[in-house]
Design a protein around this motif. Structure first.
Motif, PDB file in Angstrom:
ATOM      1  N   ASP A  97       4.208   7.804 -23.702  1.00  0.00           N
ATOM      2  CA  ASP A  97       5.040   6.714 -24.196  1.00  0.00           C
ATOM      3  C   ASP A  97       6.192   7.270 -25.025  1.00  0.00           C
ATOM      4  OD1 ASP A  97       5.702   4.049 -24.483  1.00  0.00           O
ATOM      5  OD2 ASP A  97       4.412   3.744 -26.227  1.00  0.00           O
ATOM      6  N   GLN A  98       7.286   6.542 -25.010  1.00  0.00           N
ATOM      7  CA  GLN A  98       8.455   6.923 -25.802  1.00  0.00           C
ATOM      8  C   GLN A  98       8.599   5.936 -26.954  1.00  0.00           C
ATOM      9  OE1 GLN A  98      12.190   6.862 -23.669  1.00  0.00           O
ATOM     10  NE2 GLN A  98      12.934   8.590 -24.860  1.00  0.00           N
ATOM     11  N   ASP A  99       8.783   6.455 -28.160  1.00  0.00           N
ATOM     12  CA  ASP A  99       8.904   5.569 -29.326  1.00  0.00           C
ATOM     13  C   ASP A  99      10.359   5.121 -29.519  1.00  0.00           C
ATOM     14  OD1 ASP A  99      10.248   7.670 -30.581  1.00  0.00           O
ATOM     15  OD2 ASP A  99       8.549   8.229 -31.835  1.00  0.00           O
ATOM     16  N   LEU A 100      10.585   4.361 -30.568  1.00  0.00           N
ATOM     17  CA  LEU A 100      11.917   3.812 -30.826  1.00  0.00           C
ATOM     18  C   LEU A 100      12.972   4.868 -31.140  1.00  0.00           C
ATOM     19  CD1 LEU A 100      10.895   0.722 -32.965  1.00  0.00           C
ATOM     20  CD2 LEU A 100      11.663   0.744 -30.596  1.00  0.00           C
ATOM     21  N   PHE A 101      12.520   6.051 -31.537  1.00  0.00           N
ATOM     22  CA  PHE A 101      13.445   7.138 -31.847  1.00  0.00           C
ATOM     23  C   PHE A 101      13.738   8.025 -30.643  1.00  0.00           C
ATOM     24  CE2 PHE A 101      11.154   6.144 -35.802  1.00  0.00           C
ATOM     25  CZ  PHE A 101      12.227   5.691 -36.552  1.00  0.00           C
ATOM     26  N   GLY A 102      13.110   7.736 -29.509  1.00  0.00           N
ATOM     27  CA  GLY A 102      13.321   8.525 -28.301  1.00  0.00           C
ATOM     28  C   GLY A 102      12.368   9.693 -28.154  1.00  0.00           C
ATOM     29  N   ASP A 103      11.424   9.854 -29.084  1.00  0.00           N
ATOM     30  CA  ASP A 103      10.452  10.948 -28.997  1.00  0.00           C
ATOM     31  C   ASP A 103       9.305  10.540 -28.063  1.00  0.00           C
ATOM     32  OD1 ASP A 103      11.901  12.432 -30.861  1.00  0.00           O
ATOM     33  OD2 ASP A 103      10.849  11.490 -32.541  1.00  0.00           O
ATOM     34  N   TRP A 104       8.735  11.530 -27.363  1.00  0.00           N
ATOM     35  CA  TRP A 104       7.641  11.277 -26.421  1.00  0.00           C
ATOM     36  C   TRP A 104       6.307  11.614 -27.070  1.00  0.00           C
ATOM     37  CZ3 TRP A 104       8.207   8.660 -22.052  1.00  0.00           C
ATOM     38  CH2 TRP A 104       9.497   8.537 -21.523  1.00  0.00           C
ATOM     39  N   THR A 105       5.324  10.763 -26.825  1.00  0.00           N
ATOM     40  CA  THR A 105       3.978  10.931 -27.372  1.00  0.00           C
ATOM     41  C   THR A 105       2.964  10.767 -26.260  1.00  0.00           C
ATOM     42  OG1 THR A 105       4.707   9.987 -29.465  1.00  0.00           O
ATOM     43  CG2 THR A 105       2.340  10.062 -29.089  1.00  0.00           C
ATOM     44  N   LEU A 106       1.992  11.673 -26.206  1.00  0.00           N
ATOM     45  CA  LEU A 106       0.885  11.569 -25.260  1.00  0.00           C
ATOM     46  C   LEU A 106      -0.319  11.020 -26.032  1.00  0.00           C
ATOM     47  CD1 LEU A 106       0.271  12.297 -22.269  1.00  0.00           C
ATOM     48  CD2 LEU A 106      -0.905  14.293 -23.155  1.00  0.00           C
ATOM     49  N   ILE A 107      -0.817   9.877 -25.592  1.00  0.00           N
ATOM     50  CA  ILE A 107      -1.941   9.210 -26.247  1.00  0.00           C
ATOM     51  C   ILE A 107      -3.164   9.350 -25.352  1.00  0.00           C
ATOM     52  CG2 ILE A 107      -2.805   7.024 -27.157  1.00  0.00           C
ATOM     53  CD1 ILE A 107       0.250   6.221 -27.342  1.00  0.00           C
ATOM     54  N   MET A 108      -4.246   9.866 -25.917  1.00  0.00           N
ATOM     55  CA  MET A 108      -5.495  10.063 -25.173  1.00  0.00           C
ATOM     56  C   MET A 108      -6.584   9.197 -25.800  1.00  0.00           C
ATOM     57  SD  MET A 108      -4.990  14.157 -25.073  1.00  0.00           S
ATOM     58  CE  MET A 108      -4.204  14.094 -26.667  1.00  0.00           C
ATOM     59  N   VAL A 109      -7.301   8.448 -24.965  1.00  0.00           N
ATOM     60  CA  VAL A 109      -8.367   7.562 -25.419  1.00  0.00           C
ATOM     61  C   VAL A 109      -9.591   7.870 -24.564  1.00  0.00           C
ATOM     62  CG1 VAL A 109      -9.068   5.166 -25.741  1.00  0.00           C
ATOM     63  CG2 VAL A 109      -6.660   5.776 -25.944  1.00  0.00           C
ATOM     64  N   TRP A 110     -10.771   8.030 -25.203  1.00  0.00           N
ATOM     65  CA  TRP A 110     -11.982   8.323 -24.449  1.00  0.00           C
ATOM     66  C   TRP A 110     -13.198   7.719 -25.137  1.00  0.00           C
ATOM     67  CZ3 TRP A 110      -9.350  11.758 -27.447  1.00  0.00           C
ATOM     68  CH2 TRP A 110     -10.040  12.346 -28.493  1.00  0.00           C
ATOM     69  N   GLY A 111     -14.265   7.566 -24.363  1.00  0.00           N
ATOM     70  CA  GLY A 111     -15.494   7.020 -24.924  1.00  0.00           C
ATOM     71  C   GLY A 111     -16.486   6.667 -23.840  1.00  0.00           C
ATOM     72  N   GLY A 112     -17.491   5.891 -24.220  1.00  0.00           N
ATOM     73  CA  GLY A 112     -18.538   5.485 -23.300  1.00  0.00           C
ATOM     74  C   GLY A 112     -18.221   4.148 -22.657  1.00  0.00           C
ATOM     75  N   ILE A 113     -18.498   4.030 -21.362  1.00  0.00           N
ATOM     76  CA  ILE A 113     -18.291   2.765 -20.651  1.00  0.00           C
ATOM     77  C   ILE A 113     -19.280   1.745 -21.201  1.00  0.00           C
ATOM     78  CG2 ILE A 113     -18.448   1.628 -18.399  1.00  0.00           C
ATOM     79  CD1 ILE A 113     -17.604   4.323 -17.156  1.00  0.00           C
TER      80      ILE A 113
END
Length: 83
Positions: free
Chosen positions: A24-40
């Motif tokens: 995702d790109q934030d309002l300042f134009g920087d890119w961020t990789l967001i990782m989400v994990w867990g149990g189903i």
């Protein structure tokens, strides 16, 4: 359906685990990789975000994560449609 470079999801049905990655790109134009994990089926899980130098660097890091998920028995999952 092939996942987009900005959003990928994997599941491991044997261990009932999931893993999502969003670029995702934030309002300042920087890119961020967001990782989400867990149990189903669990309300517990974790999230981690990492700043990346560019869109291409984020896609490359996402590809490395996809390779590791595949080695650990995860399969690509279609988007859930949830936000």
């Amino acid at each position: 359906m092939r996942p987009s470079p900005t959003q990928c999801s994997w599941i491991n049905p044997e261990k009932a685990r999931y893993y999502h990655v969003f670029l995702d790109q934030d309002l300042f134009g920087d890119w961020t990789l967001i990782m989400v994990w867990g149990g189903i089926g669990s309300n517990r899980g974790r999230m981690h975000s990492t700043g990346v130098a560019s869109y291409e660097a984020g896609v490359e890091l996402g590809g490395e994560i996809a390779r590791r998920r595949s080695q650990r028995g995860y399969t690509c999952a279609p988007p859930t449609g949830r936000s």
